[in-house]
Scaffold this motif. Structure first.
Motif, PDB file in Angstrom:
ATOM      1  N   PRO A  19       0.952  -1.511   0.277  1.00 15.54           N
ATOM      2  CA  PRO A  19       0.390  -0.175  -0.233  1.00 15.54           C
ATOM      3  C   PRO A  19       0.547   0.833  -0.097  1.00 15.54           C
ATOM      4  O   PRO A  19       1.630   1.373   0.463  1.00 15.54           O
ATOM      5  CB  PRO A  19      -0.800  -0.104   1.138  1.00 15.54           C
ATOM      6  CG  PRO A  19      -0.549  -1.673   2.023  1.00 15.54           C
ATOM      7  CD  PRO A  19       0.753  -1.948   0.994  1.00 15.54           C
ATOM      8  N   ARG A  32      -4.719 -10.605 -10.167  1.00 12.83           N
ATOM      9  CA  ARG A  32      -5.914 -10.148  -9.427  1.00 12.83           C
ATOM     10  C   ARG A  32      -5.529 -10.881  -7.800  1.00 12.83           C
ATOM     11  O   ARG A  32      -5.911 -10.325  -7.038  1.00 12.83           O
ATOM     12  CB  ARG A  32      -7.499 -11.457  -9.843  1.00 12.83           C
ATOM     13  CG  ARG A  32      -7.421 -10.942 -11.178  1.00 12.83           C
ATOM     14  CD  ARG A  32      -8.544 -11.380 -11.348  1.00 12.83           C
ATOM     15  NE  ARG A  32      -8.914 -11.349 -13.038  1.00 12.83           N
ATOM     16  CZ  ARG A  32     -10.518 -11.169 -14.009  1.00 12.83           C
ATOM     17  NH1 ARG A  32     -10.158 -13.231 -13.681  1.00 12.83           N
ATOM     18  NH2 ARG A  32     -10.528 -11.024 -14.789  1.00 12.83           N
ATOM     19  N   TRP A  44      -3.629  -8.504  -6.210  1.00 14.15           N
ATOM     20  CA  TRP A  44      -4.048  -6.850  -6.094  1.00 14.15           C
ATOM     21  C   TRP A  44      -5.452  -7.378  -4.492  1.00 14.15           C
ATOM     22  O   TRP A  44      -5.537  -6.170  -3.692  1.00 14.15           O
ATOM     23  CB  TRP A  44      -5.212  -6.267  -6.971  1.00 14.15           C
ATOM     24  CG  TRP A  44      -5.892  -5.751  -7.395  1.00 14.15           C
ATOM     25  CD1 TRP A  44      -7.991  -5.954  -6.981  1.00 14.15           C
ATOM     26  CD2 TRP A  44      -5.958  -4.352  -7.186  1.00 14.15           C
ATOM     27  NE1 TRP A  44      -8.190  -4.119  -6.904  1.00 14.15           N
ATOM     28  CE2 TRP A  44      -7.534  -3.892  -7.027  1.00 14.15           C
ATOM     29  CE3 TRP A  44      -4.836  -3.500  -6.589  1.00 14.15           C
ATOM     30  CZ2 TRP A  44      -7.670  -2.437  -6.243  1.00 14.15           C
ATOM     31  CZ3 TRP A  44      -5.100  -2.045  -6.737  1.00 14.15           C
ATOM     32  CH2 TRP A  44      -6.493  -1.408  -6.326  1.00 14.15           C
ATOM     33  N   ALA A  45      -5.493  -8.775  -4.702  1.00 18.12           N
ATOM     34  CA  ALA A  45      -7.043  -8.616  -3.045  1.00 18.12           C
ATOM     35  C   ALA A  45      -5.807  -8.658  -2.511  1.00 18.12           C
ATOM     36  O   ALA A  45      -6.070  -8.089  -1.465  1.00 18.12           O
ATOM     37  CB  ALA A  45      -7.198 -10.523  -3.739  1.00 18.12           C
ATOM     38  N   ASP A  54      -5.611  -5.252  -1.410  1.00 18.15           N
ATOM     39  CA  ASP A  54      -7.440  -4.567  -1.173  1.00 18.15           C
ATOM     40  C   ASP A  54      -7.681  -4.566   0.459  1.00 18.15           C
ATOM     41  O   ASP A  54      -8.032  -3.872   1.187  1.00 18.15           O
ATOM     42  CB  ASP A  54      -7.679  -4.970  -1.864  1.00 18.15           C
ATOM     43  CG  ASP A  54      -9.787  -4.059  -1.779  1.00 18.15           C
ATOM     44  OD1 ASP A  54      -8.828  -3.325  -1.851  1.00 18.15           O
ATOM     45  OD2 ASP A  54     -10.848  -4.569  -1.627  1.00 18.15           O
ATOM     46  N   VAL A  55      -6.888  -5.870   0.682  1.00 20.29           N
ATOM     47  CA  VAL A  55      -7.469  -6.317   2.119  1.00 20.29           C
ATOM     48  C   VAL A  55      -6.312  -5.235   2.878  1.00 20.29           C
ATOM     49  O   VAL A  55      -6.487  -4.788   4.239  1.00 20.29           O
ATOM     50  CB  VAL A  55      -7.204  -7.704   2.294  1.00 20.29           C
ATOM     51  CG1 VAL A  55      -7.290  -8.049   4.219  1.00 20.29           C
ATOM     52  CG2 VAL A  55      -8.033  -7.972   1.987  1.00 20.29           C
ATOM     53  N   ARG A  75      -4.920  -2.380   2.539  1.00 14.53           N
ATOM     54  CA  ARG A  75      -5.421  -1.677   2.920  1.00 14.53           C
ATOM     55  C   ARG A  75      -6.392  -0.856   4.454  1.00 14.53           C
ATOM     56  O   ARG A  75      -6.762   0.243   4.366  1.00 14.53           O
ATOM     57  CB  ARG A  75      -5.630  -0.567   1.494  1.00 14.53           C
ATOM     58  CG  ARG A  75      -4.762  -0.570   0.378  1.00 14.53           C
ATOM     59  CD  ARG A  75      -5.739   0.121  -0.646  1.00 14.53           C
ATOM     60  NE  ARG A  75      -5.084   0.410  -1.914  1.00 14.53           N
ATOM     61  CZ  ARG A  75      -3.862  -0.534  -2.945  1.00 14.53           C
ATOM     62  NH1 ARG A  75      -5.786  -1.445  -2.798  1.00 14.53           N
ATOM     63  NH2 ARG A  75      -3.792   0.136  -4.398  1.00 14.53           N
ATOM     64  N   ASN A  76      -7.382  -1.780   3.904  1.00 13.28           N
ATOM     65  CA  ASN A  76      -8.470  -1.905   4.799  1.00 13.28           C
ATOM     66  C   ASN A  76      -7.409  -2.322   6.476  1.00 13.28           C
ATOM     67  O   ASN A  76      -6.813  -2.645   6.377  1.00 13.28           O
ATOM     68  CB  ASN A  76      -9.577  -2.552   4.323  1.00 13.28           C
ATOM     69  CG  ASN A  76     -10.082  -2.173   3.380  1.00 13.28           C
ATOM     70  OD1 ASN A  76     -10.152  -0.538   2.947  1.00 13.28           O
ATOM     71  ND2 ASN A  76     -10.239  -3.147   2.390  1.00 13.28           N
TER      72      ASN A  76
END
Length: 275
Positions: free
Chosen positions: A61, A264, A267-268, A271-272, A274-275
């Motif tokens: 990130p 993909r 990216w997954a 994405d996790v 970042r949260n």
């Protein structure tokens, strides 16, 4: 920190390799900063290995500490904890045989392309004739034949970045640390320089640690992709990349079976993270 390979590092003599020993081993490294009396952890508990002749890409990130990690590995800043071994040895300060290239070229505007490439060799005391010969060879390999006497202001962004890459490679480092060196380039130029870089480092058997925010770049060029978490950053996932294509052809790599699946999955993970 501005982005260019540091002359002190780029100019270092190549460290002798030890059979069976990875060029770089990182064990439980941690780093924090003091911000107005408040301790801000940047790197948590991070371990990784860079093997001989391997290209490893690191993604994570934004703001997770990727550049801080590279600066720590090459001795520009010191770790708070953990061990960093180059060729099996803990080294105080900057290791030899390491080329560090960052996003901006920072070419010296009063020196021609050739003289910019020669800079590290001059610092090392290499004779003028040898420095010129070696620099010409690397410039030619990077598609800059005939541009050696051009000044940076007359070169395109892609050409300038090729000169910066040549300035790093001409010193013949056995390990390259690359911090988003292609990020500012247009897509076509990026693919061309990625392919040239991959070809040169794979032919020479150099090891590369590449920081990038571009997942497709990471998957197409690297043998292994390391995904970092948000701050304090740790290794979240590691992917061994197996593509049925020429690993020096970035278009072929992107068209390979399995390429999209790697992108993909990574990216997954991001994405996790970042949260």
């Amino acid at each position: 920190m501005s982005a260019v390979e540091t002359p002190a590092i780029a100019a270092g003599a190549v460290a002798p390799a030890r059979a069976g020993v990875p060029p770089l081993t990182v064990e439980h490294v941690a780093k924090s900063y003091d911000s107005d009396g408040r301790i801000v952890p940047v790197i948590g508990d991070l371990s990784l290995t860079l093997n001989e002749g391997e290209i490893v890409a690191i993604v994570g990130p934004s703001g997770c500490g990727k550049t801080t990690l590279l600066n720590t590995l090459c001795g520009l800043i010191s770790a708070d904890a953990g061990r960093i071994r180059w060729h099996g040895r803990e080294i105080s300060g900057q290791p030899s045989g390491v080329g560090y290239m960052l996003q901006k070229d920072l070419l010296l505007p009063w020196r021609t392309a050739l003289r910019n490439v020669m800079l590290g060799l001059e610092i090392r005391g290499v004779s003028l004739s040898e420095a010129e010969e070696r620099s010409h060879v690397v410039l030619d390999k990077l598609g800059l034949h005939g541009f050696d006497e051009h000044y940076p202001s007359t070169l395109s962004g892609g050409m300038r970045q090729r000169v910066a890459l040549a300035r790093t490679l001409v010193n013949e480092p056995d390990v390259l640390l690359l911090d988003e060196p292609f990020a500012a380039l247009d897509f076509q130029t990026k693919l061309l320089i990625e392919s040239d870089t991959a070809k040169l480092v794979r032919e020479s058997g150099r090891s590369v640690l590449l920081i990038t925010h571009d997942i497709e770049e990471a998957v197409s060029i690297a043998d292994r992709v390391i995904v970092l978490s948000k701050r304090p950053t740790r290794v979240k996932a590691v992917y061994d990349i197996a593509l049925d294509s020429d690993r020096t052809d970035m278009i072929a790599a992107r068209e390979s079976h399995g390429f999209t699946d790697y992108v993909r999955r990574i990216w997954a993970d991001l994405d996790v993270a970042r949260n």
